[in-house]
Write an enzyme that holds these catalytic residues in place. Sequence first.
Site, PDB file in Angstrom:
ATOM      1  N   ASP A 196      13.974  27.455  55.028  1.00 42.88           N
ATOM      2  CA  ASP A 196      13.486  28.813  55.252  1.00 42.88           C
ATOM      3  C   ASP A 196      13.062  28.997  56.710  1.00 42.88           C
ATOM      4  OD1 ASP A 196      12.897  31.325  54.438  1.00 42.88           O
ATOM      5  OD2 ASP A 196      11.333  30.775  53.021  1.00 42.88           O
ATOM      6  N   ASP A 197      13.711  29.903  57.415  1.00 46.80           N
ATOM      7  CA  ASP A 197      13.312  30.276  58.785  1.00 46.80           C
ATOM      8  C   ASP A 197      13.474  29.153  59.805  1.00 46.80           C
ATOM      9  OD1 ASP A 197      12.536  32.505  57.387  1.00 46.80           O
ATOM     10  OD2 ASP A 197      10.572  32.690  58.300  1.00 46.80           O
ATOM     11  N   CYS A 215      14.991  36.987  54.500  1.00 43.68           N
ATOM     12  CA  CYS A 215      15.333  36.029  53.434  1.00 43.68           C
ATOM     13  C   CYS A 215      16.286  36.539  52.364  1.00 43.68           C
ATOM     14  CB  CYS A 215      14.065  35.534  52.756  1.00 43.68           C
ATOM     15  SG  CYS A 215      12.966  34.654  53.867  1.00 43.68           S
ATOM     16  N   HIS A 256      16.033  34.021  46.970  1.00 40.51           N
ATOM     17  CA  HIS A 256      14.699  34.561  47.208  1.00 40.51           C
ATOM     18  C   HIS A 256      14.138  34.975  45.848  1.00 40.51           C
ATOM     19  CE1 HIS A 256      11.541  36.299  49.710  1.00 40.51           C
ATOM     20  NE2 HIS A 256      11.476  37.252  48.802  1.00 40.51           N
ATOM     21  N   HIS A 271      18.071  31.868  58.143  1.00 35.90           N
ATOM     22  CA  HIS A 271      18.143  32.554  59.444  1.00 35.90           C
ATOM     23  C   HIS A 271      17.208  31.827  60.391  1.00 35.90           C
ATOM     24  CE1 HIS A 271      14.429  34.189  57.987  1.00 35.90           C
ATOM     25  NE2 HIS A 271      15.056  34.641  56.929  1.00 35.90           N
TER      26      HIS A 271
END
Lengths: 430, 93
Positions: free
Chosen positions: A12-13, A51, A105, A302
């Site tokens: 995530d991220d 997300c 998500h 991302h």
Amino acid sequence: GDGMNVLFIVVDDLRPVLGCYGDKLVKSPNIDQLASQSIVFSNAYAQQAVCAPSRVSFLTGRRPDTTRLYDFYSYWRVHAGNYSTVPQYFKENGYMTMSVGKVFHPGVSSNYSDDYPYSWSIPPFHPSTEKYENDKTCRGKDGRLYANLVCPVDVTEMPGGTLPDIQSTEEAMRLLNVMKTKKQKFFLAVGYHKPHIPLRYPQEFLKLYPLENITLAPDPWVPEKLPPVAYNPWMDIRQRDDVKALNVSFPYGPLPDEFQRLIRQSYYAAVSYLDMQVGLLLNALDDVGLSNSTIVVFTADHGWSLGEHGEWAKYSNFDVATRVPLMFYVPGMTTSSAGQGGRVFPYLDPFSHILGVVPQGRSNKMVELVSLFSTLAELAGLQVPPACPGTSLHVALCTEGASIVRYFKSSEQKAQKKKEDGCDDTNRCY
Amino acid sequence: KEESVAFSQYPRPADIPQWNSDKPKLKEIRIMGYSMRTIDYRYTVWVRFNPENFSADFEDVHAGELYIMETDPNQDNNVYNNTLHSHLLKKIV
């Protein structure tokens, strides 16, 4: 990769602040080790830097304009079309498909079920401590607990005495052990939460990044000619207790330099904590003897701005927000170790391991996460889903991303040349 | 020559930053920024978007961005309105 298992790791991220992507500060020995056995894509991009739309896009192989998901509040099967997903396709082709942590998500956008049972053979696993993620668990200087952005913690003091990603690793390891004895092929997706905010991680990882080594972004100002519509005001950051206390002006800020350094320090520390989890997971793959029969994919939903352009989140089209790490380990294809029986992914301690390794193969081609569907299908020897027609709302199985396996070959050739040039000794080359 | 390209997009509720600029709900989206990037450049147009029928109107451009990666790898110098690059813009469009 015909008939191989798939271990799909999604973070995530995570922007590519990894040793294998040339970052000189970060300690990511385990992901670098995976990269050294993989084909690494230097220029891989998500389709939307948030997300739910990004995940639904790459898991269905369709762009946001086709999933019609740009926010968090609709489920594509009822809102756009009943599109197949990558795990669903593998499930329908005889694989046992399993989800651990944050793969879809959670919430409306995956029908409150992570798209179970369409996508998964068994109910998806979520760590029990996930629910505390936004609670006041960060100890302030006054000894009280806050919901901070910067949040190094003593894990023993956390609810349940653990953290969500630690629990996810444990569950994934358990599932690998179960699958070891089964004859069925599997597709195991493991979704890690960090380095998503809050930057909550075991405090010992701070030691890896002394504050005096932490710089500001090379361009921590809002560019003069940036159209206002392109700028994101990082609202989620502003809502954390420690940032709120800074009374930063809206919409452009900036954050004080010292606090910028703290955020960057904690992002790096969270990446090393993540690296440890990935290392333990891959080590477990070795332990159960499946490293030579499992394709490993590593990517992120991302990136994340670390102060560049005066921004501190995703929510934009800047490369720092859209660019992601992407690598594929395919036994016998990206590495010659298949069948040799040796350890491929021994766990490397980020606190003591200092040597960097270079990837076996690297591709500079521009690629997109929407290509994951067709790429994974091709690597696993399944029929590649057809390209979607112009309008595909009623087409259940098609993809808008072409397989990128065609780029593997040239990377393999480059790796071979590197070997011939005496550069297969990674330490020497590094 | 075959040139690989990557696309991304991001929605906005308004032309200037406001409280819901980061995460607008579908019904709040008024503008969509479509990006096309190659090794050499990133080109983005922010165009009118209709959330009722999911349509983007590329005739109604609210803003544009063009970054030349060789000289501006961090994407700090938007040359969309720079006539020096009008040839490249024409080629892209």
